[in-house]
Scaffold this active site. Structure first.
Site, PDB file in Angstrom:
ATOM      1  N   LYS A  14     -18.117  -9.392   7.530  1.00  0.00           N
ATOM      2  CA  LYS A  14     -19.099 -10.326   6.957  1.00  0.00           C
ATOM      3  C   LYS A  14     -20.173 -10.730   7.964  1.00  0.00           C
ATOM      4  O   LYS A  14     -21.346 -10.731   7.658  1.00  0.00           O
ATOM      5  CB  LYS A  14     -18.439 -11.641   6.511  1.00  0.00           C
ATOM      6  CG  LYS A  14     -17.435 -11.549   5.427  1.00  0.00           C
ATOM      7  CD  LYS A  14     -16.996 -12.943   4.994  1.00  0.00           C
ATOM      8  CE  LYS A  14     -16.412 -13.813   6.091  1.00  0.00           C
ATOM      9  NZ  LYS A  14     -15.153 -13.419   6.655  1.00  0.00           N
ATOM     10  N   ARG A  89     -14.929 -20.969   0.851  1.00  0.00           N
ATOM     11  CA  ARG A  89     -13.648 -20.347   1.187  1.00  0.00           C
ATOM     12  C   ARG A  89     -12.506 -20.957   0.390  1.00  0.00           C
ATOM     13  O   ARG A  89     -11.344 -20.670   0.675  1.00  0.00           O
ATOM     14  CB  ARG A  89     -13.364 -20.583   2.680  1.00  0.00           C
ATOM     15  CG  ARG A  89     -13.633 -19.382   3.553  1.00  0.00           C
ATOM     16  CD  ARG A  89     -13.507 -19.830   4.994  1.00  0.00           C
ATOM     17  NE  ARG A  89     -12.892 -18.831   5.806  1.00  0.00           N
ATOM     18  CZ  ARG A  89     -13.532 -18.185   6.779  1.00  0.00           C
ATOM     19  NH1 ARG A  89     -14.792 -18.431   7.039  1.00  0.00           N
ATOM     20  NH2 ARG A  89     -12.906 -17.312   7.497  1.00  0.00           N
ATOM     21  N   ARG A 128     -10.582  -7.316  18.979  1.00  0.00           N
ATOM     22  CA  ARG A 128     -11.989  -7.725  18.952  1.00  0.00           C
ATOM     23  C   ARG A 128     -12.401  -8.572  20.158  1.00  0.00           C
ATOM     24  O   ARG A 128     -11.708  -9.504  20.539  1.00  0.00           O
ATOM     25  CB  ARG A 128     -12.235  -8.529  17.674  1.00  0.00           C
ATOM     26  CG  ARG A 128     -13.638  -9.086  17.562  1.00  0.00           C
ATOM     27  CD  ARG A 128     -13.929  -9.532  16.178  1.00  0.00           C
ATOM     28  NE  ARG A 128     -13.381 -10.849  15.895  1.00  0.00           N
ATOM     29  CZ  ARG A 128     -13.657 -11.524  14.772  1.00  0.00           C
ATOM     30  NH1 ARG A 128     -14.428 -10.994  13.854  1.00  0.00           N
ATOM     31  NH2 ARG A 128     -13.130 -12.709  14.579  1.00  0.00           N
ATOM     32  N   ARG A 160     -11.955 -14.414  20.981  1.00  0.00           N
ATOM     33  CA  ARG A 160     -11.894 -15.713  20.321  1.00  0.00           C
ATOM     34  C   ARG A 160     -10.464 -16.249  20.365  1.00  0.00           C
ATOM     35  O   ARG A 160      -9.532 -15.492  20.151  1.00  0.00           O
ATOM     36  CB  ARG A 160     -12.372 -15.568  18.871  1.00  0.00           C
ATOM     37  CG  ARG A 160     -13.852 -15.838  18.713  1.00  0.00           C
ATOM     38  CD  ARG A 160     -14.359 -15.518  17.355  1.00  0.00           C
ATOM     39  NE  ARG A 160     -13.540 -16.016  16.248  1.00  0.00           N
ATOM     40  CZ  ARG A 160     -13.857 -15.865  14.961  1.00  0.00           C
ATOM     41  NH1 ARG A 160     -14.974 -15.258  14.637  1.00  0.00           N
ATOM     42  NH2 ARG A 160     -13.073 -16.327  14.011  1.00  0.00           N
ATOM     43  N   ARG A 171      -4.520 -16.800   9.584  1.00  0.00           N
ATOM     44  CA  ARG A 171      -5.844 -16.735   8.941  1.00  0.00           C
ATOM     45  C   ARG A 171      -5.808 -15.826   7.718  1.00  0.00           C
ATOM     46  O   ARG A 171      -6.429 -16.118   6.699  1.00  0.00           O
ATOM     47  CB  ARG A 171      -6.894 -16.240   9.942  1.00  0.00           C
ATOM     48  CG  ARG A 171      -7.351 -17.343  10.889  1.00  0.00           C
ATOM     49  CD  ARG A 171      -7.978 -16.780  12.141  1.00  0.00           C
ATOM     50  NE  ARG A 171      -9.200 -16.047  11.930  1.00  0.00           N
ATOM     51  CZ  ARG A 171      -9.640 -15.099  12.758  1.00  0.00           C
ATOM     52  NH1 ARG A 171      -8.949 -14.772  13.840  1.00  0.00           N
ATOM     53  NH2 ARG A 171     -10.770 -14.492  12.521  1.00  0.00           N
TER      54      ARG A 171
END
Ligand code: ADP
Length: 216
Positions: A14, A89, A128, A160, A171
């Site tokens: 996204k 969300r 990531r 992160r 998540r």
């Protein structure tokens, strides 16, 4: 104003697509995760409040998120439209957005749902690295990660704190229980375009732009 929602699991692309498509179509781009991370960096009251939710991989409570987003939208000037990346969300957020847009005589133009299988999401998120300055993502094993430097802006790369295996699991759980129901919510309104997020990045971009332009 032409309002586009980007819907998809964490790791579906996204953010990457939101940036590119916004530039291409000259739309504003708002990523709620980025707004919250900036608040944490500033160390203000909002930052203090959202930090623990984000670290646990939970959603920031709806009242807080809705008020931050509506304030942001009210502050926009001279834009022809916006890409909402990471909002709504939850059903409650979607309804609050509908209500706010109706009040302004507006609506949602298109909802882009980027579909990626769960095992690929886990692979992408746990490998990531992200640029601290421009948020560009890189995958473990590439030259940028080896050097620790962003090739677009020379910023420092970091992982992160919510990309740890435990938090990634949480998540995704939150995504499937709270956010995924929005797919049917928007499909039933005839707003949804489903895009295969496993295609090449540039191909995904092309398909999203075409879905927005053709409205299907
Ligand atoms: P990702 O889509 O990869 O999870 P984001 O940067 O969009 O990354 O979001 C990071 C975190 O920010 C979420 O896990 C959540 O804690 C918080 N967040 C972002 N958007 C929302 C939202 N609309 N409602 C509640 N919390 C949100």
């Amino acid at each position: 104003m032409y309002n586009v929602i980007f819907l998809g699991a964490p790791g579906s692309g996204k953010g990457t697509q939101g940036e590119v498509v916004a530039k291409e179509l000259k739309l504003a781009h708002m990523a709620t995760g980025d707004l919250f991370r900036k608040a944490i960096e500033r160390g203000d009251e909002l930052g203090d409040t959202v930090k623990s939710y984000m670290e646990r991989g939970e959603l920031v409570p709806d009242e807080i998120t809705i008020s931050v987003v509506l304030k942001h939208l009210a502050g926009l000037k001279d834009v022809s439209g916006i890409i909402l990346d990471g909002f709504p969300r939850s059903l409650r957020q979607a309804e609050a957005l509908d209500e706010a847009l109706v009040k302004q005589g507006e609506g949602i133009g298109r909802v882009i749902y980027i579909n990626v299988p769960e095992d690929e999401l886990v692979r992408r998120l746990s490998g990531r690295w992200v640029c601290r300055s421009c948020q560009s993502p890189y995958q473990c094993g590439c030259a940028e990660v080896a050097e620790g430097k962003c090739s677009r802006c020379q910023g420092e790369l970091y992982q992160r704190p919510d990309d740890t295996p435990e938090t990634v699991k949480e998540r995704l759980k939150v995504y499937f229980s709270k956010t995924a129901p929005l797919i049917e919510y928007y499909r039933s309104k005839g707003k949804l375009s489903e895009i295969d997020g496993m295609a090449e990045i540039t191909e995904v971009t092309k398909r999203i732009i075409s879905a927005i332009k053709c409205g299907k």
